[in-house]
Design a protein around this motif. Structure first.
Motif, short mmCIF file in Angstrom:
data_model
loop_
_atom_site.label_atom_id
_atom_site.label_comp_id
_atom_site.label_asym_id
_atom_site.label_seq_id
_atom_site.Cartn_x
_atom_site.Cartn_y
_atom_site.Cartn_z
N GLN B 105 -1.13 -10.55 9.12
CA GLN B 105 -0.46 -9.69 10.22
C GLN B 105 0.49 -10.09 10.81
OE1 GLN B 105 -3.42 -7.52 12.28
NE2 GLN B 105 -4.82 -6.17 10.71
N TYR B 106 0.90 -9.63 11.41
CA TYR B 106 2.50 -9.97 12.14
C TYR B 106 1.98 -9.85 13.57
CZ TYR B 106 4.33 -11.50 7.76
OH TYR B 106 4.68 -12.09 6.49
N PHE B 107 2.03 -10.37 14.47
CA PHE B 107 1.63 -9.74 16.15
C PHE B 107 3.22 -10.09 16.81
CE2 PHE B 107 -2.75 -9.15 16.49
CZ PHE B 107 -3.43 -10.07 14.78
N GLY B 108 3.00 -8.60 18.06
CA GLY B 108 3.75 -8.25 18.77
C GLY B 108 3.83 -9.24 20.02
N PRO B 109 4.49 -9.91 20.24
CA PRO B 109 4.24 -10.32 22.18
C PRO B 109 3.44 -9.77 23.17
CG PRO B 109 6.55 -9.37 22.01
CD PRO B 109 5.69 -9.05 21.48
N GLY B 110 2.56 -8.76 23.11
CA GLY B 110 1.84 -8.46 23.83
C GLY B 110 2.08 -8.10 25.04
N THR B 111 1.63 -6.77 25.81
CA THR B 111 2.03 -5.98 26.94
C THR B 111 0.55 -6.28 27.58
OG1 THR B 111 3.12 -4.08 25.53
CG2 THR B 111 2.46 -4.26 28.66
N ARG B 112 0.82 -6.98 28.88
CA ARG B 112 -0.14 -7.01 29.71
C ARG B 112 0.09 -6.68 30.70
NH1 ARG B 112 -4.12 -11.29 30.62
NH2 ARG B 112 -2.91 -12.22 29.81
N LEU B 113 -1.07 -5.01 31.30
CA LEU B 113 -1.44 -4.12 31.36
C LEU B 113 -2.70 -4.34 32.82
CD1 LEU B 113 -0.30 -1.35 32.27
CD2 LEU B 113 -3.19 -0.90 30.57
N THR B 114 -1.63 -3.99 34.31
CA THR B 114 -2.81 -3.39 34.61
C THR B 114 -3.52 -2.45 35.46
OG1 THR B 114 -1.95 -6.64 35.89
CG2 THR B 114 -3.15 -4.73 37.00
N VAL B 115 -4.27 -2.32 35.95
CA VAL B 115 -4.22 -0.65 36.21
C VAL B 115 -4.91 -1.26 37.60
CG1 VAL B 115 -5.53 1.37 35.97
CG2 VAL B 115 -5.04 0.44 33.12
N THR B 116 -4.71 -0.71 38.37
CA THR B 116 -5.17 -0.76 40.10
C THR B 116 -5.92 0.78 40.51
OG1 THR B 116 -2.88 -0.78 41.18
CG2 THR B 116 -3.31 -2.49 40.28
#
Lengths: 114, 116
Positions: B105-116
């Motif tokens: 698989q080819y991956f993207g760089p990612g999204t770091r999600l913070t839910v406050t």
């Protein structure tokens, strides 16, 4: 259900030393096997893969892995570690044979000290 | 080279908000995937899609939905974000089986999600 075990969460090695990262899987047949590397802030990059044939596979960046059916293992090795190898390494298995519904291990974080 | 891009590297949202994470691949791949990555848990598959408008649940679909209206774009939707959805989200793509040179698989760089 298939599972993948990476028993070492953190490993520290000195630069120039050899490296072995362990991976075991549980599945009745031989799955497709992968090692991925994730550098800080990056997505995953494939290092190498095993489908069939020669049980010693060569990958990028000087890595190799050996599939041992009797031990259900697919350990990753490198004879001499470089500082740039510091990253997190994931072993993965795929038994879907098509859509690649992959199960990943929890990862091994490698630290390289000078 | 295959390129998988994700709309944001970092995202901060409030509890209860509707959140969209977008993923785009530029290689006409049939299959696309959403994972979440948490320390000590590795990557876990949320949903995957093997064609436009087709989707299948992964291992942890609860609290998420997806949309694939166009082949190149696969969206992950958090209908009502909760703090336990704070995580790194990774998108990946994979060509149809007959077009593969390998099965990675080819991956993207990612999204770091913070839910406050």
């Amino acid at each position: 259900a298939q599972s993948v075990t990476q028993p070492d969460i953190h490993i520290t090695v000195s630069e120039g030393a050899s490296l072995e990262l362990r991976c075991n899987y549980s599945y009745g047949a031989t799955p497709y096997l992968f090692w991925y590397v994730q550098s800080p802030g990056q997505g995953l990059q494939l290092l190498l893969k095993y489908f069939s044939g020669d049980t010693l596979v060569q990958g990028i960046k000087g890595f190799e892995a050996e599939f041992k059916r009797s031990q259900s293992s697919f350990n990753l090795r490198k004879p001499s570690v470089h500082w740039s190898d510091a990253a997190e390494y994931f072993c993965a298995v795929d038994i879907s044979g098509g859509y690649q519904k992959v199960t990943f291990g929890i990862g091994t974080k490698l630290q390289v000290i000078p | 080279d295959v390129k998988v891009t994700q709309s944001s590297r970092y995202l901060v949202k409030r509890t209860g908000e509707k959140v969209f994470l977008e993923c785009v691949q530029d290689m006409d791949h049939e299959n696309m995937f959403w994972y979440r990555q948490d320390p000590g848990l590795g990557l876990r598959l949320i949903y995957f899609s093997y064609d436009v408008k087709m989707k299948e649940k992964g291992d942890i679909p609860e609290g998420y939905s997806v949309s694939r209206e166009k082949k190149e774009r696969f969206s992950l939707i958090l209908e009502s974000a909760s703090t336990n959805q704070t995580s790194m989200y990774l998108c990946a793509s994979l060509p149809a089986i007959q077009e593969r040179t390998g099965d990675e698989q080819y991956f993207g760089p990612g999204t770091r999600l913070t839910v406050t």
